[in-house]
Design an enzyme around this catalytic site. Structure first.
Site, PDB file in Angstrom:
ATOM      1  N   GLU A 146     -39.123 -29.851   3.643  1.00 14.32           N
ATOM      2  CA  GLU A 146     -39.418 -30.576   2.094  1.00 14.32           C
ATOM      3  C   GLU A 146     -38.310 -29.866   1.545  1.00 14.32           C
ATOM      4  O   GLU A 146     -38.102 -28.751   1.000  1.00 14.32           O
ATOM      5  CB  GLU A 146     -40.739 -30.101   1.541  1.00 14.32           C
ATOM      6  CG  GLU A 146     -40.784 -31.005   0.017  1.00 14.32           C
ATOM      7  CD  GLU A 146     -42.365 -30.896  -0.161  1.00 14.32           C
ATOM      8  OE1 GLU A 146     -43.069 -30.064   0.364  1.00 14.32           O
ATOM      9  OE2 GLU A 146     -42.625 -31.654  -1.231  1.00 14.32           O
ATOM     10  N   GLU A 240     -49.308 -36.988  -3.631  1.00 14.67           N
ATOM     11  CA  GLU A 240     -49.531 -35.310  -3.988  1.00 14.67           C
ATOM     12  C   GLU A 240     -49.701 -35.427  -5.480  1.00 14.67           C
ATOM     13  O   GLU A 240     -48.706 -36.039  -6.424  1.00 14.67           O
ATOM     14  CB  GLU A 240     -48.296 -34.657  -3.537  1.00 14.67           C
ATOM     15  CG  GLU A 240     -48.356 -33.155  -3.634  1.00 14.67           C
ATOM     16  CD  GLU A 240     -47.119 -32.284  -2.997  1.00 14.67           C
ATOM     17  OE1 GLU A 240     -47.468 -31.500  -2.167  1.00 14.67           O
ATOM     18  OE2 GLU A 240     -46.042 -32.626  -3.343  1.00 14.67           O
TER      19      GLU A 240
HETATM   20 MN    MN Z   1     -44.335 -32.075  -2.336  1.00 16.24          MN
END
Ligand code: MN
Length: 289
Positions: A146, A240
């Protein structure tokens, strides 16, 4: 394409009761996938989680951010070795759960650094990720790294930097994980990074600029989803969001979640699922134009 949701939308604790809450919440909102944060891999029980997941239709992925004492981008061999062990343990949890993906800030600690990453540290990180990605491939698990903003890592803050990092990883089972919240801070736009990543894009987080309700901040989702369609992205797309209404002792403090952006997990999740599926459905029609 699997549309997923992060477990912290529903709970900040991932014991059996917490996993059940997250599984029920994700299922009720219509999602296909639940992402479980493994912020405490020592105490997490993957076999118990699998029993709960087996009562649902959900597939499962896992994410984490490494910590200072498990930082594989460190020049301290003890931290690098400890980080390798944590990542291997996370693969074990994924195998226990029947999980498909390991993602997150797994190539460095997830924290504000007070100096740039060193070449030796990056090389250490690439070495461990090469190993972990190969080990994951043998277990049928995809690994995605990420890209996050400058306050949460010093290794890769843009897709281009992430691709540069990946060029030093020897396994082809390591991909990029892009997150619209971080992209909105660091990238020049929401289109080019996706095209640059192309087939190396393995995982996506959908987050608003303030991490609250989708469509109420400054993220250009229209261009981001058009870019995903343009590269025929078919991997997980996971919503998220964080609020101090749901608190994880580890993650909330690391991410600076100091205020309530929402209070009703179910309403938030229902809205996010509709937002993502509606946006994708509309963009599908562009090919008719
Ligand atoms: Mn994230």
């Amino acid at each position: 394409m699997r549309i997923g949701v992060h477990g912290l939308v529903f709970t900040g604790v991932f014991d059996e009761a917490g996993v059940r809450t997250a599984v029920e919440g994700a299922s009720a909102a219509g999602f296909d996938l639940l992402e479980l944060p493994l912020m405490d891999p020592e105490t997490f029980d993957g076999k118990a989680a699998k029993k709960i997941l087996d009562d649902s239709h959900l597939s499962v992925t896992a994410s984490l951010g490494l910590q200072a004492d498990t930082d594989i981008s460190s020049t301290d061999p003890r931290a690098v070795s400890a980080g390798r062990s944590v990542l291997l343990k996370c693969l074990d949890h994924l195998v226990d759960m029947g999980g498909t993906d390991l993602c997150g800030v797994i190539y460095s600690a997830m924290r504000k650094y007070d100096a740039p990453a060193s070449p030796e540290g990056i090389s250490n990180s690439q070495g461990v990720i090469s190993e972990i990605a190969e080990e994951a491939a043998a277990r049928g698990i995809s690994v995605s790294l990420e890209v996050v903003n400058r306050y949460e890592t010093n290794v890769a803050n843009t897709a281009r930097a992430g691709l540069g990092y990946l060029s030093g990883v020897t396994s082809d089972n390591a991909a990029l994980h892009l997150d619209t919240y971080h992209m909105n801070i660091e990238e020049s736009d929401m289109w080019q990074p996706v095209l640059d990543a192309g087939s190396q894009l393995g995982y996506v987080h959908i987050g608003e600029s303030h991490r609250g309700y989708l469509g109420t901040g400054s993220v250009d989702f229209a261009n981001f989803f058009r870019a995903l369609a343009r590269i025929n992205y078919d991997g997980p797309v996971v919503f998220e969001s964080f609020s101090s209404a749901v608190v994880s002792a580890e993650l909330s403090n690391t991410l600076g979640i100091w205020r309530n952006l929402w209070e009703d997990s179910a309403d938030l999740a229902n809205h996010a699922y509709r937002f993502i599926t509606d946006t994708r459905a509309a963009i599908e029609t562009i090919r008719l134009h």
